[in-house]
Write a protein that holds these residues in place. Structure first.
Motif, PDB file in Angstrom:
ATOM      1  N   GLN A  63       0.832  -1.202   0.000  1.00  0.00           N
ATOM      2  CA  GLN A  63       0.000   0.000   0.000  1.00  0.00           C
ATOM      3  C   GLN A  63       0.868   1.256   0.000  1.00  0.00           C
ATOM      4  O   GLN A  63       0.553   2.225  -0.698  1.00  0.00           O
ATOM      5  N   ALA A  64       1.958   1.222   0.750  1.00  0.00           N
ATOM      6  CA  ALA A  64       2.883   2.362   0.753  1.00  0.00           C
ATOM      7  C   ALA A  64       3.527   2.533  -0.620  1.00  0.00           C
ATOM      8  O   ALA A  64       3.705   3.660  -1.094  1.00  0.00           O
ATOM      9  N   MET A  65       3.869   1.426  -1.263  1.00  0.00           N
ATOM     10  CA  MET A  65       4.435   1.499  -2.606  1.00  0.00           C
ATOM     11  C   MET A  65       3.424   2.096  -3.581  1.00  0.00           C
ATOM     12  O   MET A  65       3.772   2.936  -4.417  1.00  0.00           O
ATOM     13  N   SER A  66       2.185   1.682  -3.477  1.00  0.00           N
ATOM     14  CA  SER A  66       1.143   2.191  -4.361  1.00  0.00           C
ATOM     15  C   SER A  66       0.947   3.696  -4.170  1.00  0.00           C
ATOM     16  O   SER A  66       0.824   4.445  -5.149  1.00  0.00           O
ATOM     17  N   ARG A  67       0.939   4.149  -2.926  1.00  0.00           N
ATOM     18  CA  ARG A  67       0.798   5.590  -2.664  1.00  0.00           C
ATOM     19  C   ARG A  67       1.992   6.365  -3.229  1.00  0.00           C
ATOM     20  O   ARG A  67       1.822   7.457  -3.775  1.00  0.00           O
ATOM     21  N   THR A  68       3.179   5.788  -3.112  1.00  0.00           N
ATOM     22  CA  THR A  68       4.375   6.447  -3.629  1.00  0.00           C
ATOM     23  C   THR A  68       4.311   6.563  -5.146  1.00  0.00           C
ATOM     24  O   THR A  68       4.626   7.613  -5.712  1.00  0.00           O
ATOM     25  N   ILE A  69       3.893   5.496  -5.809  1.00  0.00           N
ATOM     26  CA  ILE A  69       3.765   5.522  -7.269  1.00  0.00           C
ATOM     27  C   ILE A  69       2.734   6.564  -7.699  1.00  0.00           C
ATOM     28  O   ILE A  69       2.971   7.331  -8.631  1.00  0.00           O
ATOM     29  N   SER A  70       1.622   6.617  -6.995  1.00  0.00           N
ATOM     30  CA  SER A  70       0.591   7.612  -7.329  1.00  0.00           C
ATOM     31  C   SER A  70       1.107   9.029  -7.168  1.00  0.00           C
ATOM     32  O   SER A  70       0.810   9.906  -7.977  1.00  0.00           O
ATOM     33  N   ALA A  71       1.892   9.254  -6.125  1.00  0.00           N
ATOM     34  CA  ALA A  71       2.402  10.600  -5.848  1.00  0.00           C
ATOM     35  C   ALA A  71       3.529  11.010  -6.790  1.00  0.00           C
ATOM     36  O   ALA A  71       3.828  12.199  -6.906  1.00  0.00           O
ATOM     37  N   GLY A  73       3.776  11.077 -10.010  1.00  0.00           N
ATOM     38  CA  GLY A  73       3.427  11.787 -11.239  1.00  0.00           C
ATOM     39  C   GLY A  73       4.036  11.173 -12.482  1.00  0.00           C
ATOM     40  O   GLY A  73       4.439  11.889 -13.391  1.00  0.00           O
ATOM     41  N   LEU A  74       4.103   9.842 -12.518  1.00  0.00           N
ATOM     42  CA  LEU A  74       4.643   9.139 -13.676  1.00  0.00           C
ATOM     43  C   LEU A  74       3.650   9.183 -14.822  1.00  0.00           C
ATOM     44  O   LEU A  74       2.456   9.430 -14.623  1.00  0.00           O
ATOM     45  N   ASP A  75       4.128   8.903 -16.022  1.00  0.00           N
ATOM     46  CA  ASP A  75       3.194   8.854 -17.139  1.00  0.00           C
ATOM     47  C   ASP A  75       2.264   7.654 -16.943  1.00  0.00           C
ATOM     48  O   ASP A  75       2.600   6.699 -16.248  1.00  0.00           O
ATOM     49  N   PRO A  76       1.077   7.689 -17.521  1.00  0.00           N
ATOM     50  CA  PRO A  76       0.080   6.642 -17.291  1.00  0.00           C
ATOM     51  C   PRO A  76       0.556   5.228 -17.641  1.00  0.00           C
ATOM     52  O   PRO A  76       0.191   4.263 -16.966  1.00  0.00           O
ATOM     53  N   ILE A  77       1.369   5.079 -18.660  1.00  0.00           N
ATOM     54  CA  ILE A  77       1.846   3.750 -19.041  1.00  0.00           C
ATOM     55  C   ILE A  77       2.772   3.194 -17.963  1.00  0.00           C
ATOM     56  O   ILE A  77       2.638   2.038 -17.555  1.00  0.00           O
ATOM     57  N   ALA A  78       3.689   4.008 -17.476  1.00  0.00           N
ATOM     58  CA  ALA A  78       4.603   3.565 -16.414  1.00  0.00           C
ATOM     59  C   ALA A  78       3.821   3.235 -15.150  1.00  0.00           C
ATOM     60  O   ALA A  78       4.096   2.221 -14.485  1.00  0.00           O
ATOM     61  N   THR A  79       2.851   4.067 -14.814  1.00  0.00           N
ATOM     62  CA  THR A  79       2.030   3.816 -13.630  1.00  0.00           C
ATOM     63  C   THR A  79       1.284   2.490 -13.772  1.00  0.00           C
ATOM     64  O   THR A  79       1.244   1.691 -12.835  1.00  0.00           O
ATOM     65  N   SER A  80       0.717   2.250 -14.934  1.00  0.00           N
ATOM     66  CA  SER A  80      -0.017   1.008 -15.175  1.00  0.00           C
ATOM     67  C   SER A  80       0.895  -0.206 -15.057  1.00  0.00           C
ATOM     68  O   SER A  80       0.521  -1.215 -14.446  1.00  0.00           O
ATOM     69  N   ARG A  81       2.079  -0.126 -15.606  1.00  0.00           N
ATOM     70  CA  ARG A  81       3.018  -1.250 -15.544  1.00  0.00           C
ATOM     71  C   ARG A  81       3.429  -1.537 -14.105  1.00  0.00           C
ATOM     72  O   ARG A  81       3.519  -2.699 -13.693  1.00  0.00           O
ATOM     73  N   LEU A  82       3.673  -0.496 -13.341  1.00  0.00           N
ATOM     74  CA  LEU A  82       4.031  -0.692 -11.933  1.00  0.00           C
ATOM     75  C   LEU A  82       2.862  -1.256 -11.138  1.00  0.00           C
ATOM     76  O   LEU A  82       3.055  -2.109 -10.264  1.00  0.00           O
ATOM     77  N   ASP A  83       1.659  -0.797 -11.432  1.00  0.00           N
ATOM     78  CA  ASP A  83       0.479  -1.325 -10.747  1.00  0.00           C
ATOM     79  C   ASP A  83       0.303  -2.822 -11.023  1.00  0.00           C
ATOM     80  O   ASP A  83      -0.079  -3.581 -10.130  1.00  0.00           O
ATOM     81  N   ILE A  84       0.587  -3.238 -12.234  1.00  0.00           N
ATOM     82  CA  ILE A  84       0.507  -4.665 -12.572  1.00  0.00           C
ATOM     83  C   ILE A  84       1.514  -5.453 -11.738  1.00  0.00           C
ATOM     84  O   ILE A  84       1.207  -6.533 -11.214  1.00  0.00           O
ATOM     85  N   ASN A  85       2.718  -4.910 -11.582  1.00  0.00           N
ATOM     86  CA  ASN A  85       3.722  -5.578 -10.751  1.00  0.00           C
ATOM     87  C   ASN A  85       3.254  -5.666  -9.304  1.00  0.00           C
ATOM     88  O   ASN A  85       3.425  -6.711  -8.654  1.00  0.00           O
TER      89      ASN A  85
END
Length: 95
Positions: A63-71, A73-85
């Motif tokens: 959950q902390a990792m997810s909040r960090t990724i959201s904060a 400001g990555l491009d949507p494709i990078a965010t999506s790829r990280l969310d899949i991981n």
């Protein structure tokens, strides 16, 4: 992965939480696992308190990792790829 310059400080935060996830999962899977000992040199004291107060400590790290990724400001494709991981890691955390 490129973090925007204004959010570059979040990159080491994400790295720290990534290590915390792996170590908290190790402690979670062992009956004698000591999460505080595993994470005391990785997380800040307030972060360790958050993890230690949760029943599912690996999930708290995710959950902390997810909040960090959201904060970050990555491009949507990078965010999506990280969310899949993170979703893949979640399977380990809830098993």
């Amino acid at each position: 992965m490129l973090f925007p310059p204004e959010h570059a400080a979040l990159k080491p935060v994400l790295a720290r939480w990534s290590v915390a996830f792996a170590r908290s999962l190790k402690a979670h899977l062992r009956e004698d696992g000591d999460v505080a000992a595993e994470l005391q040199h990785i997380l800040e004291p307030h972060e360790l308190a958050v993890v230690a107060s949760n029943a599912n400590r690996p999930l708290a790290a995710l959950q902390a990792m997810s909040r960090t990724i959201s904060a970050a400001g990555l491009d949507p494709i990078a965010t999506s790829r990280l969310d899949i991981n993170l979703e893949t890691f979640e399977v380990c955390a809830v098993s």
